[in-house]
Design a protein around this motif. Structure first.
Motif, PDB file in Angstrom:
ATOM      1  N   TYR A  28      63.293  -7.584  18.730  1.00 15.37           N
ATOM      2  CA  TYR A  28      63.932  -6.761  17.705  1.00 15.37           C
ATOM      3  C   TYR A  28      65.311  -6.391  18.219  1.00 15.37           C
ATOM      4  N   PHE A  63      63.451  -9.805  14.554  1.00 18.66           N
ATOM      5  CA  PHE A  63      63.419  -8.687  13.619  1.00 18.66           C
ATOM      6  C   PHE A  63      64.682  -7.853  13.818  1.00 18.66           C
ATOM      7  N   THR A  65      66.776  -4.191  13.000  1.00 18.07           N
ATOM      8  CA  THR A  65      66.609  -2.789  12.613  1.00 18.07           C
ATOM      9  C   THR A  65      67.628  -2.364  11.563  1.00 18.07           C
ATOM     10  N   ILE A  94      63.326  -3.907   9.947  1.00 16.69           N
ATOM     11  CA  ILE A  94      62.600  -2.697  10.337  1.00 16.69           C
ATOM     12  C   ILE A  94      63.307  -1.507   9.710  1.00 16.69           C
ATOM     13  N   HIS A 114      59.120  -4.218   7.881  1.00 11.87           N
ATOM     14  CA  HIS A 114      58.318  -3.486   8.854  1.00 11.87           C
ATOM     15  C   HIS A 114      58.716  -2.018   8.792  1.00 11.87           C
ATOM     16  N   SER A 116      59.385   1.411  10.361  1.00 12.60           N
ATOM     17  CA  SER A 116      59.750   1.902  11.684  1.00 12.60           C
ATOM     18  C   SER A 116      58.877   3.083  12.110  1.00 12.60           C
ATOM     19  N   LYS A 249      54.828  -3.442  21.589  1.00 17.42           N
ATOM     20  CA  LYS A 249      56.281  -3.302  21.547  1.00 17.42           C
ATOM     21  C   LYS A 249      56.819  -2.643  22.808  1.00 17.42           C
TER      22      LYS A 249
END
Length: 412
Positions: A28, A63, A65, A94, A114, A116, A249
């Motif tokens: 990410y 991914f 953010t 995210i 996704h 957060s 993660k």
């Protein structure tokens, strides 16, 4: 058996590639806007495309953010940014804000979303709500136990992924929703600019004696009473997987390439060992030793086993423990003369005993017997940042293998 995903942080392209080479299944990262780590180098759209291409060639995922808590002005240009992210080939976004999620669905409806950890999901009702809004994966709050995560898994659709932090810095505030940085420095932690004010040293003021500041002594140096230890769950791989977590993660988009390599490598070894024979998995102390060879705070298991107590805080120092220096990274494998090309990251001297780590390999202990500069001249030391040197190292040392040496220093 479908394997759990190992998800790593990537602060730039180098760290993205290192994460994948050392065993991450996905990374990410933050783009140049709308992410929670504005102080990180972050990725341009061109970098994101290069990173996504690198990942997809290896069957991996990227991914991005977009998880700040936005104000009205933050949405200016957001739709164009989303379209560019989709064109760059990212696999998921995210997000934490309902408005952001709505704009994503309207603008790029095929994009996987996704939720957060900033959304503070702590129960299966919330998880099911977000799933019905089109969220594919829920990143649960850090304040969750194994039992609570297992119940969320039991009470939600199997097609909904559950992601949880298993390693890295812990926030003093609830799942990262914090105002102290904004109050103390004007830097909004919820819009990507946390100053880590919670890790400063504070004194106590008694209400009837205003202006009189009393240090809260842990020792002669005072105390840091908002300063959490780092999360480390490598001893609990079976429990993490059996609780129903889809993705493990690692925190740390601000951390170095060496940190990413060290942590990903250790968790990769532990996870792979589990899948060889889940019923006979045994924790190997070497994995924890490896984690301690990267810059770290003292470790805690957070909320996973029980509610944390005073032992989960580090009252003595806000600094990192650092027992090893990352001294070099291999940029070219051995040439016809058997010399490996290394880019210096900290000072190296002929005679240094070093350790070499690489993807899916055991740690190699050796000594620097000789070094040469780019002109082929023998040198005794490599003191200059990113200096290119050549040296003889044991066989099978490949690209992006890392060299480290032990130190006695403690500090950031």
């Amino acid at each position: 058996m479908e394997k759990v995903e190992l998800l790593a942080p990537a602060g730039d392209l180098e760290r993205l590639k290192i994460a994948f080479e050392y065993g991450a299944d996905a990374v990410y990262l933050g783009g140049e806007s709308f992410g929670m780590r504005s102080a990180a180098k972050n990725f341009s759209i061109e970098d994101i495309k290069e990173g996504a291409d690198f990942a997809h060639e290896r069957g991996k995922k990227v991914f991005v953010t977009v998880n700040i808590i936005p104000h009205n002005e933050d949405f200016i240009g957001f739709k164009d940014y989303l379209i560019n992210l989709e064109k760059a080939g990212v696999d998921a976004l995210i997000a934490s804000d309902p408005g952001v999620i709505e704009v994503i669905k309207e603008t790029i409806p095929k994009m996987e979303i996704h939720l957060s950890t900033q959304a503070n999901t702590t129960n299966y009702h919330s998880a099911n709500f977000w799933y019905k809004q089109g969220v594919k994966r829920v990143v649960v709050a850090r304040e969750m136990s194994f039992d609570e995560i297992s119940e969320i898994r039991k009470m939600t659709p199997n097609s909904m992924d559950i992601e949880a932090f298993v390693h890295g810095a812990m926030c003093i505030s609830y799942s990262g929703r914090c105002l102290i940085s904004n109050y103390m420095t004007g830097r909004d932690a919820n819009r990507g600019s946390c100053a880590q004010s919670c890790r400063w040293k504070y004194s106590l003021v008694e209400e009837k004696r205003p202006g009189e500041y009393f240090p809260v002594y842990e020792d002669e140096g005072g105390t840091f009473f908002f300063n959490s230890k780092d999360l480390c769950m490598i001893e609990y791989i079976p429990e993490l997987i059996r609780s129903g977590i889809t993705s493990l993660k690692i925190e740390g988009r601000m951390k170095t390439s060496y940190y990413v390599a060290t942590v990903v490598r250790a968790y990769r070894m532990a996870i792979d060992e589990y899948y060889k024979n889940p019923d006979s998995w045994k924790f190997n102390p070497m994995w924890l030793d490896e984690l301690k060879k990267g810059s770290h705070r003292h470790f805690t298991t957070g909320f996973y086993n029980e509610k944390p107590n005073h032992e989960e805080q580090n009252y003595e120092s806000a600094s990192y423990v650092r027992n090893y220096d990352f001294v070099g990274i291999v940029v070219k494998p051995a040439d016809e003369n058997g010399l490996v090309t290394v880019e210096q990251r900290n000072k190296m001297v002929v005679g240094d005993e070093i350790e070499i780590i690489g993807p899916y390999t055991e740690t190699i202990v050796t000594k620097i017997e000789e070094m040469f500069n780019e002109d082929g001249d023998a040198i005794m030391e490599a003191p200059h940042p990113r200096q290119i040197v050549k040296m003889k190292l044991p066989v099978n040392i490949g690209m992006n293998f890392m060299l480290r040496k032990q130190i006695e220093e403690i500090g950031e």
